[in-house]
Design an enzyme around this catalytic site. Structure first.
Site, PDB file in Angstrom:
ATOM      1  N   GLU A   1       0.805  -1.222   0.000  1.00  0.00           N
ATOM      2  CA  GLU A   1       0.000   0.000   0.000  1.00  0.00           C
ATOM      3  C   GLU A   1       0.838   1.271   0.000  1.00  0.00           C
ATOM      4  O   GLU A   1       0.304   2.360  -0.232  1.00  0.00           O
ATOM      5  CB  GLU A   1      -0.939  -0.002   1.213  1.00  0.00           C
ATOM      6  CG  GLU A   1      -2.053  -1.039   1.078  1.00  0.00           C
ATOM      7  CD  GLU A   1      -2.952  -1.115   2.295  1.00  0.00           C
ATOM      8  OE1 GLU A   1      -2.550  -0.601   3.363  1.00  0.00           O
ATOM      9  OE2 GLU A   1      -4.050  -1.694   2.196  1.00  0.00           O
TER      10      GLU A   1
ATOM     11  N   GLU B   1       7.045 -21.974   7.684  1.00  0.00           N
ATOM     12  CA  GLU B   1       7.542 -21.089   8.738  1.00  0.00           C
ATOM     13  C   GLU B   1       8.561 -21.758   9.654  1.00  0.00           C
ATOM     14  O   GLU B   1       9.115 -21.117  10.549  1.00  0.00           O
ATOM     15  CB  GLU B   1       6.380 -20.582   9.588  1.00  0.00           C
ATOM     16  CG  GLU B   1       5.679 -21.650  10.406  1.00  0.00           C
ATOM     17  CD  GLU B   1       4.569 -21.075  11.260  1.00  0.00           C
ATOM     18  OE1 GLU B   1       4.587 -21.343  12.477  1.00  0.00           O
ATOM     19  OE2 GLU B   1       3.691 -20.383  10.726  1.00  0.00           O
TER      20      GLU B   1
END
Length: 285
Positions: A95, A126
């Site tokens: 953004e 992960e």
């Protein structure tokens, strides 16, 4: 002090040595609750989040000061995470270009499992403590950059390993976690610990923990961009004009700043391509 703030501070003291993100919900028999009670309970828990973030403001300030100083010298900001935490970092990074008109390489979000994991979880991605550093090598990360590891638990190997190795290589490191005294916080130079307490649904850290991480990321990226001069007054003068709504907003910003009519503002924006350039060029006349 607000009662919710007091309760949260007390909660921090009581649970300092245990994982609050995995602790049992303060509510039970959720499946038996009327919908109104479910929604009220979720909302009551959400109210605690901003107070937890408030306690972390000094650490956020310290980290942003370091980020801005490095970015002014050509450095970049990296986020790494897994699951919800990784997605939040990717969202915040993505953004920045449309909001502040900066190149996409200024703020980069990297997720365990790669971009495909943004939509669909990749099993065990992960759990590799070496992979994050390998992923960062694709961007030639160096000591001018900043790395922020995001993990609600503070125990994600992918994030801990990336932050630890980055710090060993002279890179400024921070983290956002929702437990106290975690391995991730120990690995980071500037840890941000936002302890929001048990989730409404036990262990569902996409809820309060995710909200807390999003709030902190908002603070970091917004204050960084302001520090880099990407905001004038209170306006996004470098935003990308990528749709009609944003073009309209840009025209109105120019009208207000220069006290001119819509048609003049429209012509200036079309000619110069950004609010900042339109205003600057008009004032040179």
């Amino acid at each position: 002090m607000n009662s919710s703030h007091y309760q949260l501070s007390t909660f921090h003291c009581q649970l300092k040595t245990m994982s609050t993100t995995e602790s049992s919900s303060l509510y039970n028999d959720l499946e038996k609750m009327p919908l109104s009670e479910l929604l009220a309970g979720i909302n009551n828990e959400d109210k605690k989040v901003a107070y937890a973030v408030e306690e972390a403001v000094p650490q956020i300030e310290k980290l942003v000061e370091g980020i801005v100083a490095r970015m002014k010298q050509g450095g970049r900001l990296f986020y790494i995470g897994a699951g919800t935490s990784g997605r939040l970092g990717v969202v915040d990074a993505s953004e920045c270009p449309p909001t502040y008109g900066v190149p996409p390489e200024w703020v980069i979000g990297i997720m365990a499992g790669g971009d495909a994991a943004i939509r669909k979880s990749k099993e065990f991605a992960e759990d590799d403590p070496e992979q994050a550093w390998q992923d960062l090598q694709e961007y030639n990360i160096d000591e001018k950059d900043t790395l922020i590891g995001i993990a609600a638990s503070g125990t994600t190997p992918y994030v801990i390993g990336g932050v630890k190795i980055a710090r060993e290589n002279g890179i400024l490191t921070g983290c956002i976690t929702c437990n106290l005294e975690t391995p991730l916080a120990a690995a980071a130079e500037v840890p941000i610990e936002v302890v929001v307490g048990p989730e409404f649904v036990t262990g569902s850290t996409r809820m309060k923990a995710g909200t807390a991480q999003k709030l902190v990321l908002n603070m970091i990226s917004t204050s960084t961009m302001i520090g880099l001069g990407r905001v004038k007054g209170n306006r996004m003068v470098d935003m990308q004009l990528s749709n009609n709504k944003l073009v309209d907003r840009g025209e109105r910003m120019i009208m207000s700043e220069l006290e001119i009519d819509r048609e003049q503002a429209k012509q200036l924006l079309e000619e110069h391509g950004s609010v900042r350039k339109a205003v600057e060029e008009y004032r040179k006349q």
